[in-house]
Write an enzyme that holds these catalytic residues in place. Sequence first.
Site, PDB file in Angstrom:
ATOM      1  N   CYS A   1      -8.610   1.233   4.266  1.00  0.00           N
ATOM      2  CA  CYS A   1      -9.030   0.526   3.054  1.00  0.00           C
ATOM      3  C   CYS A   1      -7.871   0.416   2.066  1.00  0.00           C
ATOM      4  O   CYS A   1      -7.136   1.377   1.834  1.00  0.00           O
ATOM      5  CB  CYS A   1     -10.217   1.232   2.421  1.00  0.00           C
TER       6      CYS A   1
ATOM      7  N   SER B   1     -16.339   8.547  -2.875  1.00  0.00           N
ATOM      8  CA  SER B   1     -15.335   7.799  -2.142  1.00  0.00           C
ATOM      9  C   SER B   1     -14.091   7.665  -3.002  1.00  0.00           C
ATOM     10  O   SER B   1     -14.163   7.687  -4.234  1.00  0.00           O
ATOM     11  CB  SER B   1     -15.881   6.411  -1.819  1.00  0.00           C
TER      12      SER B   1
ATOM     13  N   CYS C   1      -8.003   7.103   8.954  1.00  0.00           N
ATOM     14  CA  CYS C   1      -9.151   7.019   8.073  1.00  0.00           C
ATOM     15  C   CYS C   1      -9.342   8.355   7.369  1.00  0.00           C
ATOM     16  O   CYS C   1      -8.713   9.356   7.723  1.00  0.00           O
ATOM     17  CB  CYS C   1     -10.398   6.622   8.866  1.00  0.00           C
TER      18      CYS C   1
END
Length: 575
Positions: free
Chosen positions: A203, A480, A131
């Site tokens: 993601c 992000s 992550c």
Amino acid sequence: MSENKSDDTSLRTYSSIVLDGPNRAPSRAMLYPVGFTQEDFKKSIIGIASTWGMVTPCNMHIDALAREASQGVDQSGGKAILFNTITISDGISMGTEGMKYSLVSREVIADSIETVVGCEGMDGVVAIGGCDKNMPGCLIALARLNRPAVFVYGGTILPGCLQGRNLDIVSVFEAVGAHANKSIDDKELLDIESCAIPGPGSCGGMYTANTMASAIEALGMSLPDSSAQAAVSPEKNDDCRRAGAAVLELIRQDIKPLDIMTVKAFENAIAVVIALGGSTNAVLHLLAMANAAGVGLCIDDFSEIGKRIPVLADLKPSGKHVMSELVNIGGIKPMMKMMLDAGLLHGDCLTVTGKTMAENLADAKPYPEGQTIIRPLDNPIKKESHLVVLYGNLAEEGSVAKISGKEGMIFTGTARVYNSEEDAMKRILDQTIQKGDVVVIRYEGPKGGPGMREMLGPTSAIMGRGLGSDVALITDGRFSGGTHGFVVGHITPEAYLGGGIALIQDGDTINIDATSRKISLEISDEEMQKRRSEWTPMKPRYRKGVLAKYAHAVTSASLGAVTDNELDLDPPSLT
């Protein structure tokens, strides 16, 4: 690997100090219960730093990957010791007070890995991250320790799917904006939310996790292809086993991270991040990793390299494709080979294979005919970098913009000023923010937040409302990797320190010019000085605990927001 002799400490530089000799019998006694035999004390001890946790799908499978890496060490003649560090979830904490701990976790992870490896006398390390923050955290620790090491990426998630449309976490954030705009109803929002994240892995777009995995492979600190594998796949298991074996070979060859993490290697990492259209967080993290490695990287290096590197990848968030599709056509190696052949990468950089980057890429096959994910160099998505460093009276020490080109290159608008992310989010969702506005979110910097929260909620809500080209957002916080639109972050000095962003008032005109690389508050110098003289510093939001310690120690975002930059280690004077 041949068995190490008990009197041969060349392959046991650190473990021999902890384990050898009659006086170290208590140390050895403590290790029998965790699985050591007498023969194991003659082997190189390799720490397997796992970021496993059920906190987030990004890391929920890393315990199994860590066991694969341990197996690779043990089968190759070493002795693995598996230990854990923390992980947090940006996607869960985004938009809340909890998100202030996100960037802080990078430092906690780095400190904890350094602490365990340094304390226990491990000869080498395999670090596995899945992550955003635990990947640079791992690399910062490996650079500080400077013991033979390999990083393994936990791998990308597969996309969710709804009515034939690929989904990911950013789809959910943007659906919130669409719901506020009444473009979708409650049922459709629930449908998107319930199927966007189908299983383990990071993601799925070219967001921060996949950006940093690619950067680390380009840096030479992970095995080839580690950045482009599905989280749950035979290839990823094999990557972990091979990493375990590779660390032992690095010990034999006496190759350490600082032999690999050189100026040229960081330039390769930056070039690949740009070609992939990667996250603005790469600027922050690569600066921090370079700081740990003693490499003099600065934000202007991103501008200089960006002038000669085109954006080639049509990947989310600004593009169409997801990371699993890039995996299916060969990952980043064919692109890197194309860049190397064009003179855009340094081929002589050493890597964790013990070979140079050019040697690693020698057998890279070109992408299949007809693929639309990676463009050729003569037909790029954008001729120069999408990561643009801007200066001006709003950012005297610099700021970082993410300009894909789809939003245009210049934006002039009216300031709408908010002293927290939550306040701005309310005004975006209740439609106070309109076309032509520049949303200003301040006091969210490394010290002022503290923790420099990501603004994925506000930027996604803007996109979800259909205002991506009509509203800009600037902040001393960060973004992000899933953010897109006309956005400028990392504004320094931050508001907490009295930077220009602290002096903006509602109704001011703000000009953002990515062509001239300027960000300006359109008021006179006299008015700027008047406002500065009237500005009152904000009191710290935290006075105890990890956030208070972080705010006290952290440097500017323009330096990577690190907590160990040029610490004053001189003893206090008695005079």
